[in-house]
Design an enzyme around this catalytic site. Sequence first.
Site, mmCIF file in Angstrom:
data_model
loop_
_atom_site.group_PDB
_atom_site.id
_atom_site.type_symbol
_atom_site.label_atom_id
_atom_site.label_comp_id
_atom_site.label_asym_id
_atom_site.label_seq_id
_atom_site.Cartn_x
_atom_site.Cartn_y
_atom_site.Cartn_z
ATOM 1 N N ARG A 181 0.835 -1.193 0.000
ATOM 2 C CA ARG A 181 0.000 0.000 0.000
ATOM 3 C C ARG A 181 0.877 1.252 0.000
ATOM 4 N NH1 ARG A 181 -2.204 -3.534 3.912
ATOM 5 N NH2 ARG A 181 -4.309 -4.282 3.415
ATOM 6 N N LYS A 203 -2.248 -2.217 7.919
ATOM 7 C CA LYS A 203 -3.406 -1.662 8.611
ATOM 8 C C LYS A 203 -3.467 -2.181 10.041
ATOM 9 C CE LYS A 203 -6.462 -0.884 4.656
ATOM 10 N NZ LYS A 203 -7.784 -1.197 4.060
ATOM 11 N N HIS A 275 -2.405 2.727 -5.743
ATOM 12 C CA HIS A 275 -3.192 1.559 -5.332
ATOM 13 C C HIS A 275 -3.437 0.621 -6.514
ATOM 14 C CE1 HIS A 275 -5.311 -0.398 -2.094
ATOM 15 N NE2 HIS A 275 -6.346 -0.622 -2.889
ATOM 16 N N ARG A 278 -0.613 -1.641 -6.806
ATOM 17 C CA ARG A 278 -0.771 -2.760 -5.859
ATOM 18 C C ARG A 278 -1.645 -3.850 -6.487
ATOM 19 N NH1 ARG A 278 -1.382 -4.494 -0.413
ATOM 20 N NH2 ARG A 278 -3.516 -5.005 0.208
ATOM 21 N N HIS A 301 -3.937 -8.937 3.679
ATOM 22 C CA HIS A 301 -5.389 -8.930 3.838
ATOM 23 C C HIS A 301 -5.783 -9.639 5.125
ATOM 24 C CE1 HIS A 301 -6.179 -8.385 -0.751
ATOM 25 N NE2 HIS A 301 -5.950 -7.244 -0.147
ATOM 26 N N TYR A 310 -9.365 -11.268 -6.952
ATOM 27 C CA TYR A 310 -8.427 -11.468 -8.067
ATOM 28 C C TYR A 310 -8.740 -12.722 -8.863
ATOM 29 C CZ TYR A 310 -5.943 -7.707 -5.844
ATOM 30 O OH TYR A 310 -5.637 -6.497 -5.305
#
Length: 349
Positions: A181, A203, A275, A278, A301, A310
């Site tokens: 990110r 995150k 992004h 990414r 994730h 994806y």
Amino acid sequence: MSTYIDAAHPDRHAPYLDIPNLVVDYLHYLDFVRQNSPRTINGYYLDLRGFFRYMMVVWGLASEDTPPEKVDLTHITKEQISKIKKRDILNYLDYARSQDNGPRARARKLSALRGFFNYLCNQVNELEENPTVNISLGTPKKSLPRYLTMDESIELLNSIQSDFYERDFCMMTFFLNCGMRLAELVTMNLGDFRDDTIRITGKGGKERLVYLNEACLDALQHYLPARAALPNLSDRNALFVSKRTGKRLSARRVQQIVERCLQSAGLSGRGYSPHKLRHTAATLMYQNGVDMLALKEILGHENVSTTQIYTHINQKQLHDAVEASPLSRLRYTPPQADDLQQDPGEEDS
């Protein structure tokens, strides 16, 4: 102020000076009790600030022509908040749609409001009625991520024009190979590297270890000497720094560099961004056989359901798989008259 977060230092923020006290208390609750990430808290801050600016107009305390930054929210009281009804929430969400907020943006705003009023009703007992109860916008349709093709990715790397080429090439290489990110890239430090791995803080402050391939290691080996040679290097721990100031690059500056590189490659104006780089890394890895669970760990994730998007963008591989059937080359051939034999027990229908 439009945001409190410092993208180069996501663990820091300025005081909340332009929102109601109860909202300030809620954001501190998210920070210290729930331990949400600064970026998540910043999103709630912006959405709640926007809602109360809207309510100031509804209450007749500001006009529609008043610039948003001129609307004083600091004097909003508990009594005023307690008078907010479900109809106000629905009207605000409808207003947000009129301001070109898509389904995902409206769902995020509703989530911010739901969290805030749940806090007031259930955590601190400031309100008896929650106006967000039973409000639902449905599940926003997930859009397929935009990404560069392999050829476009190569063209991007081959077209970089910069007065600090080593740095910009290294950043593009990291984006396209590691799928990090933007906030993760700008906060990387020299101490995060060990052998052929880098420790990335994602995150919620969650750390993950990502292996660097040969392209990343090669780009890094060319960039680090150029970085060390800067005469004004002031931030000696930051990986990516400004050539002019020697300080850590901000997220906004990296966005500008990416856009400049896209322009040089003739890829500007197509909706690409850091992004999207990414997404490009993730897509290319998946298309080349990377396991979904491994991809989840690389991208950081929380759930594999996030990574599974994806699986829906690999249309070329699906097309190629069907074309690979040994029967794919057969073509329609009309029957010969002698081959037409009617079953004596059946009639034409």
